[in-house]
Write an enzyme that holds these catalytic residues in place. Structure first.
Site, PDB file in Angstrom:
ATOM      1  N   HIS A 265       8.691  12.560 -11.153  1.00  0.00           N
ATOM      2  CA  HIS A 265       9.278  11.214 -11.123  1.00  0.00           C
ATOM      3  C   HIS A 265      10.605  11.200 -11.873  1.00  0.00           C
ATOM      4  O   HIS A 265      11.599  11.647 -11.341  1.00  0.00           O
ATOM      5  CB  HIS A 265       8.259  10.202 -11.653  1.00  0.00           C
ATOM      6  CG  HIS A 265       8.638   8.790 -11.376  1.00  0.00           C
ATOM      7  ND1 HIS A 265       8.631   8.273 -10.111  1.00  0.00           N
ATOM      8  CD2 HIS A 265       9.061   7.785 -12.178  1.00  0.00           C
ATOM      9  CE1 HIS A 265       9.043   7.013 -10.143  1.00  0.00           C
ATOM     10  NE2 HIS A 265       9.315   6.701 -11.394  1.00  0.00           N
TER      11      HIS A 265
ATOM     12  N   CYS B 102       1.538   3.859  -3.045  1.00  0.00           N
ATOM     13  CA  CYS B 102       0.536   4.842  -3.491  1.00  0.00           C
ATOM     14  C   CYS B 102       0.065   5.759  -2.369  1.00  0.00           C
ATOM     15  O   CYS B 102      -0.202   6.933  -2.585  1.00  0.00           O
ATOM     16  CB  CYS B 102      -0.686   4.130  -4.071  1.00  0.00           C
ATOM     17  SG  CYS B 102      -0.342   3.270  -5.600  1.00  0.00           S
ATOM     18  N   HIS B 103      -0.101   5.217  -1.164  1.00  0.00           N
ATOM     19  CA  HIS B 103      -0.691   6.015  -0.086  1.00  0.00           C
ATOM     20  C   HIS B 103       0.353   6.703   0.792  1.00  0.00           C
ATOM     21  O   HIS B 103      -0.002   7.533   1.624  1.00  0.00           O
ATOM     22  CB  HIS B 103      -1.598   5.142   0.783  1.00  0.00           C
ATOM     23  CG  HIS B 103      -2.777   4.583   0.030  1.00  0.00           C
ATOM     24  ND1 HIS B 103      -3.881   5.330  -0.282  1.00  0.00           N
ATOM     25  CD2 HIS B 103      -3.000   3.349  -0.490  1.00  0.00           C
ATOM     26  CE1 HIS B 103      -4.747   4.578  -0.961  1.00  0.00           C
ATOM     27  NE2 HIS B 103      -4.223   3.375  -1.104  1.00  0.00           N
TER      28      HIS B 103
ATOM     29  N   HIS C 200       6.216   8.337 -18.621  1.00  0.00           N
ATOM     30  CA  HIS C 200       7.353   7.690 -17.956  1.00  0.00           C
ATOM     31  C   HIS C 200       8.514   7.662 -18.939  1.00  0.00           C
ATOM     32  O   HIS C 200       8.702   6.689 -19.673  1.00  0.00           O
ATOM     33  CB  HIS C 200       6.967   6.277 -17.512  1.00  0.00           C
ATOM     34  CG  HIS C 200       7.972   5.676 -16.572  1.00  0.00           C
ATOM     35  ND1 HIS C 200       9.178   5.184 -17.007  1.00  0.00           N
ATOM     36  CD2 HIS C 200       7.972   5.513 -15.224  1.00  0.00           C
ATOM     37  CE1 HIS C 200       9.861   4.732 -15.957  1.00  0.00           C
ATOM     38  NE2 HIS C 200       9.146   4.920 -14.867  1.00  0.00           N
TER      39      HIS C 200
ATOM     40  N   CYS D  93       0.791  -1.234   0.000  1.00  0.00           N
ATOM     41  CA  CYS D  93       0.000   0.000   0.000  1.00  0.00           C
ATOM     42  C   CYS D  93       0.829   1.293   0.000  1.00  0.00           C
ATOM     43  O   CYS D  93       0.384   2.324  -0.519  1.00  0.00           O
ATOM     44  CB  CYS D  93      -0.947   0.031   1.197  1.00  0.00           C
ATOM     45  SG  CYS D  93      -1.709  -1.561   1.584  1.00  0.00           S
TER      46      CYS D  93
ATOM     47  N   MET E  44      -8.053   2.025  -7.054  1.00  0.00           N
ATOM     48  CA  MET E  44      -7.771   1.171  -5.900  1.00  0.00           C
ATOM     49  C   MET E  44      -7.941  -0.291  -6.321  1.00  0.00           C
ATOM     50  O   MET E  44      -8.968  -0.679  -6.869  1.00  0.00           O
ATOM     51  CB  MET E  44      -8.777   1.542  -4.791  1.00  0.00           C
ATOM     52  CG  MET E  44      -8.741   0.609  -3.600  1.00  0.00           C
ATOM     53  SD  MET E  44      -7.282   0.875  -2.573  1.00  0.00           S
ATOM     54  CE  MET E  44      -7.549  -0.433  -1.377  1.00  0.00           C
TER      55      MET E  44
END
Ligand code: DHE
Length: 545
Positions: A328, A52-53, A370, A49, A90
């Site tokens: 990124h 992302c969180h 990307h 998790c 999600m």
């Protein structure tokens, strides 16, 4: 917007923090948990998790999951979300079979507790971990081997925690060097002598390519989780200073280039471009300016690019450029004046003028760009351009990079090419080549993830040729054989691809003849375990891509 399976997969790698002990915090309003349950949930959180969180659950590409929000929602509501996912991206952990019902229940309770905070990591902690295997005085004073160092490739062996040094001329393995866990990238010093390798576990290795058999000469832990490293490249500062950035703690460190001795640590915690405080802005790509004695440091969650002047570490001068959130990866344009970098979940390419230290443009592109370091070439119609592929869709954005002679096209998408599909990670060409190679590593269709698209730069309206790279490797095993990251040799007449299999399966590197677009050599030594990134010394040293 909606998150595709490729994007989910990309962010889902386990964090090395899963292995760190952290204390249970008590939140009286949260449903009870035993210490054993808490520990198990904490580990699952860091494996599945946190990408992302965020470690502190303050939200990054995923929503914030702090108790002030989660307790109100309650266990039953949270279980539905975790189990069945959401259209916004999600994952459906229960129906996908990754979690059983008990695990869903466990995680629903866990995220109502305060997030345990991993320890900080100070300059002193770094210094304590530092090892100089070979002190500077005992190192060679000239190159002691007969390798053509310029054409050595440093290859990430992701899951064995090693890099392979491969002689690009003979294709022989020179050495397999022990590095950090789930090692990530390699970068070169300005002279090309020193190779720096960073692991996800924030272990930084310094390798001396002048040794008879190139190997580690120094090593240091710079934190608990990391992805990036770079070195000073401005005239007069060659090989002097190194910099490495961490995901946790959110900071970067400036070091002496030849010993890794840490000199200055700077936290990236602070306000986002939307003027909200973020406690965990992870350090993503770092590049080294060719215009000034400066590094450019991407702070992912805040959307700020730090320009760090390395001439006076005691009186450190930094400039923060407001760009877009979720910074990124990225690289320079062909003149090496403009830094082109992805704000990935913002679907934008950010352009920074490293000469004026100002934002030059924010360019909207396809979903989740990307670029790696991107690809520079001369477009037959629009002059010098830089291109990126992406994770979220099949589009390849070609962006004008010449604000002097092609002003009307500068910082605009002048052409959008159609690749094989989403799930692309890297794109590459070379100044001597007329080919533009695009991988699709994380595309869910194995036919697409095992092959690459190659465009003819002279005629970009022509559809790309599709080349089945995995087939060239002739791997008998079943299982995923994802083809990842094109990288050129120094001359620009060969392009190397990794065929990335699982750790217990055969992987390979396929060398393609650039002119004929045919497979030329397959490197399948058993020691090449899970090869991913490949870094040619000359091209990395000089930012040729
Ligand atoms: Fe990477 C570069 C972060 C997953 C292979 N990766 C980078 C950079 C960052 C980053 C910030 C830019 C460094 C720089 O230029 O200074 N990567 C992350 C993640 O956070 C992420 C999404 C998930 C994770 O948990 O790590 C992630 N990366 C991967 C992979 O799964 C890849 C495909 C395989 C692997 O080796 O782990 C992968 N990343 C790479 C490579 C580069 C890279 C090969 C350098 C490309 C280049 O040409 O410079």
């Amino acid at each position: 917007g909606q998150v595709t399976p490729a994007e989910q997969k990309y962010q889902g790698a386990p964090s090395p923090l899963a292995k760190e002990p952290m204390h249970q915090t008590s939140n009286p309003k949260a449903p009870p948990m035993t210490q054993a349950e808490f520990d198990r949930a904490r580990q699952i959180y860091f494996e599945r998790c946190a990408g992302c969180h965020g470690v502190l659950r303050k939200g990054a590409t995923g929503k914030a999951l702090t108790p002030d929000l989660t307790v109100e929602k309650g266990t039953e509501y949270l279980k539905v979300f975790i189990g069945y996912g959401s259209p916004a991206g999600m994952p459906n952990w229960l129906t996908s079979g990754d979690f059983d019902a008990a695990t869903v229940d466990l995680m629903a309770r866990y995220i109502q507790h305060d997030p345990p905070t991993p320890p900080e990591f100070s300059l002193e902690d770094m210094e304590k971990s530092r090892k100089e295997y070979i002190p500077v005085a005992k190192r060679p004073t000239k190159k002691m081997n007969n390798y053509n160092i310029n054409n050595i490739f440093s290859v990430t062996l992701r899951d064995s925690g090693e890099i392979a040094l491969i002689d690009g001329d003979t294709k022989e393995i020179i050495n397999i060097v022990k590095t950090g866990y789930a090692v990530h990238i390699s970068r070169l010093s300005a002279s090309g002598r020193y190779l720096y390798v960073i692991g996800r576990d924030a272990r930084l290795n310094l390798i001396d390519l002048w040794m008879e058999k190139p190997d580690n000469v120094a090593e240091m832990k710079i934190g608990l989780e990391a992805r990036s490293v770079e070195t000073s490249k401005f005239k007069g500062w060659e090989d002097k200073i190194a910099i490495a950035g961490t995901y946790w703690p959110p900071q970067f460190v400036l070091m002496d280039g030849d010993t890794l001795k840490p000199r200055k640590v700077v936290s990236t915690r602070g306000m986002t471009v939307d003027n909200e405080y973020h406690p965990e802005p992870r350090v993503a790509a770092i590049v080294s300016s060719h215009q000034k004695p400066e590094f450019l440091v991407n702070a992912k969650e805040t959307g700020k690019i730090w320009m760090v002047d390395y001439t006076d570490l005691e009186n450190l001068k930094t400039t923060q450029i407001d760009t877009a959130k979720f910074l990124h990866d990225g690289g320079f344009d062909s003149t090496r004046r403009y830094f082109m970098t992805a704000a990935n979940a913002s679907d934008k390419i950010v352009v920074v003028d490293t000469k004026t230290s100002k934002l030059a443009a924010l360019v909207p592109v396809g979903k989740t760009p990307h670029p790696g370091r991107g690809a520079n070439f001369k477009h037959p119609k629009f002059g010098p351009v830089w291109a990126t592929s992406g994770l979220g869709d099949e589009s390849i954005a070609v962006i004008g990079t010449d604000p002097v002679k092609n002003k009307q096209h500068a910082w605009k998408v002048v052409q959008s090419l159609k690749g094989q599909g989403g799930g692309s990670l890297f794109i590459k060409t070379h100044p001597k080549s007329t080919n533009l190679w695009v991988d699709t590593t994380l595309n869910p269709d194995p036919k697409i993830s095992q092959s690459v698209a190659v465009f003819d730069i002279r005629d970009l309206d022509k559809p790309p040729q599709i080349i089945d790279i995995a087939a060239c490797a002739k791997i008998a095993d079943d299982g995923a054989k994802r083809v990842v990251q094109p990288e050129y040799n120094q001359k620009g007449d060969e392009v190397w691809f990794s065929v990335w299999s699982a750790m217990n399966k055969q992987s390979a590197i396929v060398v393609v003849d650039d002119k004929t677009r045919t497979c030329k050599t397959v490197l399948n030594d058993k020691r090449l375990v899970t090869p991913t990134g490949k870094f040619n010394v000359y091209n990395t040293q000089h930012d040729v891509y």
